[in-house]
Write an enzyme that holds these catalytic residues in place. Structure first.
Site, mmCIF file in Angstrom:
data_model
loop_
_atom_site.group_PDB
_atom_site.id
_atom_site.type_symbol
_atom_site.label_atom_id
_atom_site.label_comp_id
_atom_site.label_asym_id
_atom_site.label_seq_id
_atom_site.Cartn_x
_atom_site.Cartn_y
_atom_site.Cartn_z
ATOM 1 C CE LYS A 107 -3.875 -2.235 0.744
ATOM 2 N NZ LYS A 107 -3.562 -3.725 1.040
HETATM 3 C C1 PLP Z 1 -4.352 -4.775 0.519
HETATM 4 C C2 PLP Z 1 -3.514 -6.139 0.502
HETATM 5 C C3 PLP Z 1 -3.977 -7.028 -0.446
HETATM 6 C C4 PLP Z 1 -5.079 -7.097 -1.161
HETATM 7 O O1 PLP Z 1 -4.875 -5.927 -1.962
HETATM 8 P P1 PLP Z 1 -6.296 -5.497 -3.000
HETATM 9 O O2 PLP Z 1 -5.814 -4.224 -3.798
HETATM 10 O O3 PLP Z 1 -7.273 -5.198 -1.876
HETATM 11 O O4 PLP Z 1 -6.818 -6.545 -3.806
HETATM 12 C C5 PLP Z 1 -3.374 -8.064 -0.442
HETATM 13 N N1 PLP Z 1 -1.881 -8.113 0.380
HETATM 14 C C6 PLP Z 1 -1.775 -7.401 1.387
HETATM 15 C C7 PLP Z 1 -0.657 -7.702 2.348
HETATM 16 C C8 PLP Z 1 -2.436 -6.204 1.444
HETATM 17 O O5 PLP Z 1 -2.138 -5.112 2.449
#
Ligand code: PLP
Length: 485
Positions: A107
Site C-alpha cells: 500500500k
Molecule cells: C491490501 C492487501 C492485499 C489486497 O490488495 P487489494 O488491492 O485489496 O486487492 C493483499 N495483500 C496485502 C498484504 C494487502 O495489504
C-alpha cells in the site's frame, strides 16, 4: 480526459476525481476509454522506476501539473531500495517485492503518492475546505495512509479497522501513529462492516457538510489516485525481466496477485490496456474465495461464511474495485453496473451475462488456497529457496504453484513477513508464544532475514488510540470528530 462514474453518466476530470474519492452517486470514477489513451509503452520500459511513474501518472491523471515534482516528493528516500519495487528470482517464479516502503506493505507505493495528489488538487482547484480522509482498513491501508497523510496541511485522516481482525503488529503500527491530524478507531465488526460504514458516511454526510469548512475524501482504492500509482510496478517488473534475460520485449508475462478489494490486480489490467504485454492476471484468494467463484462462474455471491485467516488484508467479501472491471467488461454500461450493484446490496448477489464473463476471462483467471495450503507454501518456499514470504504472498505463491504455467510468472509480494510473524513462525514449525516483538525477534533468529526498521522500532512507542465503536456508529463518530474542532 474525463473520468466517469461507473453508475451514471456523471463526469469529471482527474483532479476532481481524486478530490472526491467516491462519485456522488455511489459509483467509482473510471476512465471509459483507457485503452485509447496515447501512451508509448515501449518508451516507458526504457526508464527508471520514478521516471516510469511520472510518465504513467501523466497519462492516467493528465490534469495534474508538475507530476515530476509530485513523484519525487512522494518517493525520494522513502523506500529501502533505490528502484522502489525490486524483482527477485525465487525458484520458478519472479517475486515482485512491493513491501520495501515506509510501513512494509505494498500500500505504501500508492499511499506515498496519494497525499501529494490530494494536496496538488486542492491547490489547483483553489479549494479552501479542509479534507478529511476516511479510510476503512483490513490492516495495511490504515497504517500506510496514516503515514502518508500525517501532518499534511489542509488534511485530516480517520482510520477504521476491524477489532481483532488485524495482526498484533498491524494494530500496534496504527494505534501508535504520530501526527496532529490523525485518528484511529476500532470497529466491532469485520472489514466489510468498516467499508460499508465509510461508504455510508460519504453518502449521508455529503449534504450535511455541503457549506461547511470540511469535506470528505477516501484513501481506499476506490480513489483513482490510489489505483494509478500501482500501475507502475507492473511495468517495472516487466522491464527488469527483460534486463535479466527472462523475456524479450513483447513476450507475455503472467502476474499472480493476492487479492482482496481487487485494486492491485485491476492496476495490472490497466497496465495491459496501456499496452504492456500481460498474459493472464491470476486472481489469488484465501478461504474467502468469492472472487474465484465469480471469475469461474459469473455469479458473485457474498452470502457465505466469512473466514478470519492469516492473510487478513484479503478477508473481504465485497470487492469494491471489481465494479471498475464490470464497467469496462459490460461495454461501459453504467446502467447495467448500477443494477448489479443494487442487486449485490439488496440480495447479496448478482450474475453477469455470458459476454461480460468471457470478456473478463480473456484476461483473468482465478484460484484460491486454504489456511493449511498457505502455511505449506510458506514452509516450502523457505525450505526450497531460502526465501521468506508473508501469508498474503503465500496465497499467490500457492495458487501459482497449482497451475500449469507456460509464460513466466510474477508473484506479487504484498507485505513483509514481519507484519505477520506469528503465522509465519507457525508455518515454519516454530513456537508462536510471546508478544509481537518476541515473535519478530524469533523469526529473525530462525531466518536471519533483517527486521524492517519501521517495525523493530515500534517497541516502546506509546499507544495513542484505543477507542472501539459498534459498526453502526461510524457515521456519528465521523460527525463528532468534525464538529468537535
Ligand atoms: C491490501 C492487501 C492485499 C489486497 O490488495 P487489494 O488491492 O485489496 O486487492 C493483499 N495483500 C496485502 C498484504 C494487502 O495489504
Amino acid at each position: 480526459m474525463d473520468y466517469q462514474s461507473t453508475r451514471s453518466k456523471l463526469k469529471t476530470d482527474s483532479v476532481h476525481a481524486v478530490l472526491q474519492g467516491l462519485a456522488p452517486d455511489g459509483g467509482l470514477f473510471a476512465d471509459p476509454s483507457i485503452e485509447k489513451i496515447t501512451f508509448d509503452w515501449r518508451a516507458c520500459l526504457k526508464k527508471d522506476t520514478q521516471s516510469m511513474a511520472v510518465m504513467i501518472l501523466q497519462a492516467l491523471l493528465p490534469d495534474f501539473k508538475d507530476m515530476e515534482s509530485l513523484v519525487s516528493q512522494a518517493y525520494k528516500g522513502k523506500f529501502e531500495t533505490e528502484d522502489l519495487t525490486p524483482v527477485v528470482k525465487v525458484g520458478n517464479y519472479h517475486i515482485l517485492e512491493l513491501f520495501r516502503g515506509p510501513t512494509s506493505a505494498f500500500k505504501d507505493v500508492a499511499l506515498s503518492m496519494l497525499p501529494r495528489l490530494v494536496t496538488a488538487a486542492r491547490t489547483q482547484t483553489g479549494m479552501k475546505q479542509e479534507i478529511t480522509i476516511l479510510t476503512a482498513t483490513s490492516g495495511d491501508t490504515g497504517k500506510a495512509a496514516l503515514e502518508g497523510f500525517k501532518d499534511v496541511p489542509g488534511t485530516r485522516i480517520i482510520v477504521f479497522f476491524p477489532d481483532s481482525g488485524v495482526s498484533e503488529v498491524q494494530q500496534m503500527q496504527m494505534t501508535t501513529q504520530e501526527g496532529s491530524n490523525v485518528c484511529v478507531c476500532a470497529v466491532k465488526g469485520n472489514f466489510d462492516d468498516c467499508q460499508r460504514g465509510v461508504k455510508q458516511a460519504f453518502s449521508e454526510l455529503r449534504e450535511t457538510l455541503k457549506d461547511s469548512p470540511y469535506t470528505l475524501s477516501s484513501a481506499n482504492s476506490i480513489n483513482i489516485g490510489r489505483l494509478a500509482p500501482q500501475v507502475v510496478y507492473y511495468f517495472a517488473a516487466y522491464r527488469d525481466m527483460i534486463a535479466d534475460g527472462t523475456i524479450k520485449e513483447g513476450e507475455a508475462v503472467d502476474y499472480c496477485v493476492p487479492t482482496g478489494n481487487f485494486g492491485d490486480i485491476l492496476a495490472g489490467y490497466y497496465a495491459k490496456l496501456m499496452g504492456l504485454p500481460v498474459g493472464k492476471l491470476i486472481c489469488a484468494s484465501n478461504a474467502n474465495n468469492v472472487l474465484t467463484d465469480f471469475i469461474n462462474t459469473g455469479k458473485y455471491d457474498r452470502k457465505r461464511p466469512f473466514y478470519k485467516t492469516d492473510s487478513p488484508s484479503m478477508d473481504i467479501l465485497v470487492s469494491s474495485n471489481l465494479e471498475r472491471l464490470l464497467f469496462l467488461a459490460s461495454g461501459r454500461n453504467e446502467e447495467q453496473v448500477s443494477k448489479w450493484m443494487a442487486s449485490l446490496n439488496e440480495n447479496g448477489e448478482f450474475t453477469v451475462d455470458e459476454k461480460t464473463l468471457s470478456y473478463i476471462r480473456e484476461s483473468f483467471e482465478a484460484g484460491h488456497c486454504d489456511q493449511e495450503e498457505t502455511e505449506k507454501a510458506i514452509f516450502r518456499c523457505w525450505k526450497e529457496n531460502h526465501y521468506l514470504i508473508d501469508p498474503h504472498t503465500a496465497v499467490a505463491y500457492s495458487v501459482a504453484e497449482k497451475r500449469d504455467n507456460t509464460n513466466p510468472v510474477v508473484v506479487l509480494s504484498t507485505a513483509s513477513p514481519y507484519k505477520f510473524p506469528q503465522a509465519v513462525l507457525r508455518a515454519l514449525g516454530e513456537s508462536e508464544e510471546g508478544n509481537g516483538f518476541d515473535l519478530m525477534k524469533r523469526l529473525n533468529d530462525v531466518s536471519g532475514v533483517q527486521i524492517p526498521k519501521n517495525l523493530s522500532t515500534l517497541e516502546g512507542k506509546k499507544i495513542r488510540f484505543n477507542e472501539s465503536i459498534d459498526r453502526d456508529e461510524i457515521v456519528s463518530y465521523v460527525l463528532n470528530k468534525l464538529n468537535c474542532r
